[in-house]
Enzyme design. Structure first.
Site, PDB file in Angstrom:
ATOM      1  N   VAL A  51      67.150  -0.475  38.045  1.00 10.63           N
ATOM      2  CA  VAL A  51      65.939   0.223  38.486  1.00 10.63           C
ATOM      3  C   VAL A  51      66.242   1.394  39.410  1.00 10.63           C
ATOM      4  O   VAL A  51      65.372   2.244  39.641  1.00 10.63           O
ATOM      5  CB  VAL A  51      64.946  -0.740  39.170  1.00 10.63           C
ATOM      6  CG1 VAL A  51      64.458  -1.791  38.188  1.00 10.63           C
ATOM      7  CG2 VAL A  51      65.558  -1.386  40.413  1.00 10.63           C
ATOM      8  N   SER A 127      58.274  -7.657  51.556  1.00  9.76           N
ATOM      9  CA  SER A 127      58.923  -8.725  52.320  1.00  9.76           C
ATOM     10  C   SER A 127      58.287  -8.831  53.696  1.00  9.76           C
ATOM     11  O   SER A 127      57.719  -7.863  54.214  1.00  9.76           O
ATOM     12  CB  SER A 127      60.417  -8.420  52.476  1.00  9.76           C
ATOM     13  OG  SER A 127      61.024  -9.287  53.414  1.00  9.76           O
ATOM     14  N   TYR A 140      67.335  -2.909  54.710  1.00  7.93           N
ATOM     15  CA  TYR A 140      66.377  -3.723  53.963  1.00  7.93           C
ATOM     16  C   TYR A 140      64.971  -3.585  54.538  1.00  7.93           C
ATOM     17  O   TYR A 140      63.995  -3.369  53.802  1.00  7.93           O
ATOM     18  CB  TYR A 140      66.829  -5.178  54.008  1.00  7.93           C
ATOM     19  CG  TYR A 140      65.941  -6.140  53.276  1.00  7.93           C
ATOM     20  CD1 TYR A 140      65.895  -6.173  51.885  1.00  7.93           C
ATOM     21  CD2 TYR A 140      65.156  -7.075  53.972  1.00  7.93           C
ATOM     22  CE1 TYR A 140      65.094  -7.074  51.215  1.00  7.93           C
ATOM     23  CE2 TYR A 140      64.351  -7.980  53.313  1.00  7.93           C
ATOM     24  CZ  TYR A 140      64.320  -7.977  51.931  1.00  7.93           C
ATOM     25  OH  TYR A 140      63.518  -8.881  51.268  1.00  7.93           O
ATOM     26  N   LYS A 144      61.742  -2.056  52.586  1.00  8.47           N
ATOM     27  CA  LYS A 144      60.568  -2.879  52.326  1.00  8.47           C
ATOM     28  C   LYS A 144      59.340  -2.356  53.075  1.00  8.47           C
ATOM     29  O   LYS A 144      58.215  -2.433  52.574  1.00  8.47           O
ATOM     30  CB  LYS A 144      60.852  -4.338  52.707  1.00  8.47           C
ATOM     31  CG  LYS A 144      61.827  -5.030  51.760  1.00  8.47           C
ATOM     32  CD  LYS A 144      61.303  -5.064  50.318  1.00  8.47           C
ATOM     33  CE  LYS A 144      62.164  -5.932  49.432  1.00  8.47           C
ATOM     34  NZ  LYS A 144      61.645  -6.022  48.040  1.00  8.47           N
TER      35      LYS A 144
END
Length: 238
Positions: A51, A127, A140, A144
């Protein structure tokens, strides 16, 4: 009753994506599972796709749109990152953002003409780290958090065209990603903040199927008035 919809799910080879693909398949939908691994559920059409690679995404979505429409897009694919901020490499930062943020951007943009054809629904899996502060996961958390805001912005922009966009922000889910966290966790974390990173839900972890069921609901006609929602599915962590 058989679900006549065409459903595209990224990250369908494991965890939440796998469980979500099973649920839509069992409802009778035509399901395409995008992943770099071919281990999607039986009865789901596997489409190889990284992706984070725009050309690969464009080719994959062209395959998924062979029926002339995409009714549901679930952006589930994701990878994690843990470590001290000063030790995060540019390559690590870029890869996390390529999969967790740029991936949904590429996939949604490619699928959009086919979603417009039927007033489709988009569900992004963000998340808890995108909602509340979390140490030692800067790449991360940033990715997110960006996905959560992308969800809200797209919900406003696409609402006039009948497309709904929502997000789910899971806490601790029993997936291979969570199992991998223990392997990559640094051993020298500051105990004053490490506890925040290691917070666990009361009782057992969330199952992938529970998140999958929430995705199915948000994409369903019963949720037709829900758009721009960010559902915290974390047992109170946030």
């Amino acid at each position: 009753m058989t679900d006549p919809r065409v459903v595209v799910i990224t990250g369908a080879a494991s965890g939440i994506g796998f469980a979500t693909a099973e649920l839509f398949r069992d409802a009778g939908a035509t399901v395409y599972g995008l992943d770099i691994a071919p281990t999607v559920p039986d009865g789901v059409t596997y489409v190889e796709c990284d992706v984070g690679d725009k050309a690969a995404v464009d080719a994959a979505i062209a395959t998924c749109a062979e029926h002339g429409r995409i009714d549901v897009l679930a952006n589930v694919a994701g990878i994690v990152q843990f470590g001290r901020f000063e030790q995060v490499s540019e390559a690590e930062w870029d890869r996390v953002h390529a999969v967790d943020l740029k991936g949904p951007f590429f996939v949604t943009q490619a699928a959009l003409p086919h979603l417009k054809a039927c007033g489709g629904s988009i569900v992004n899996v963000s998340s808890v780290a995108g909602n509340v502060s979390q140490p030692y996961a800067t790449a991360y958390a940033a990715a997110k958090g960006g996905l959560t805001q992308l969800t809200k912005a797209l919900a406003l922009e696409l609402s006039p065209e009948g497309i709904r966009v929502n997000a789910i922000c899971p806490g601790t889910v029993d997936t291979p990603i969570v199992s991998h966290v223990a392997e990559i966790m640094p051993t020298d974390l500051d105990p004053r903040v490490a506890d925040r990173l290691m917070m666990m839900l009361p009782g057992p972890a969330i199952t992938p199927a529970e998140i999958g069921s929430a995705i199915v609901y948000l994409a369903s006609p019963e949720a037709r008035m829900i758009t721009g929602a960010v559902l915290a599915f974390d047992g109170g962590m946030s």
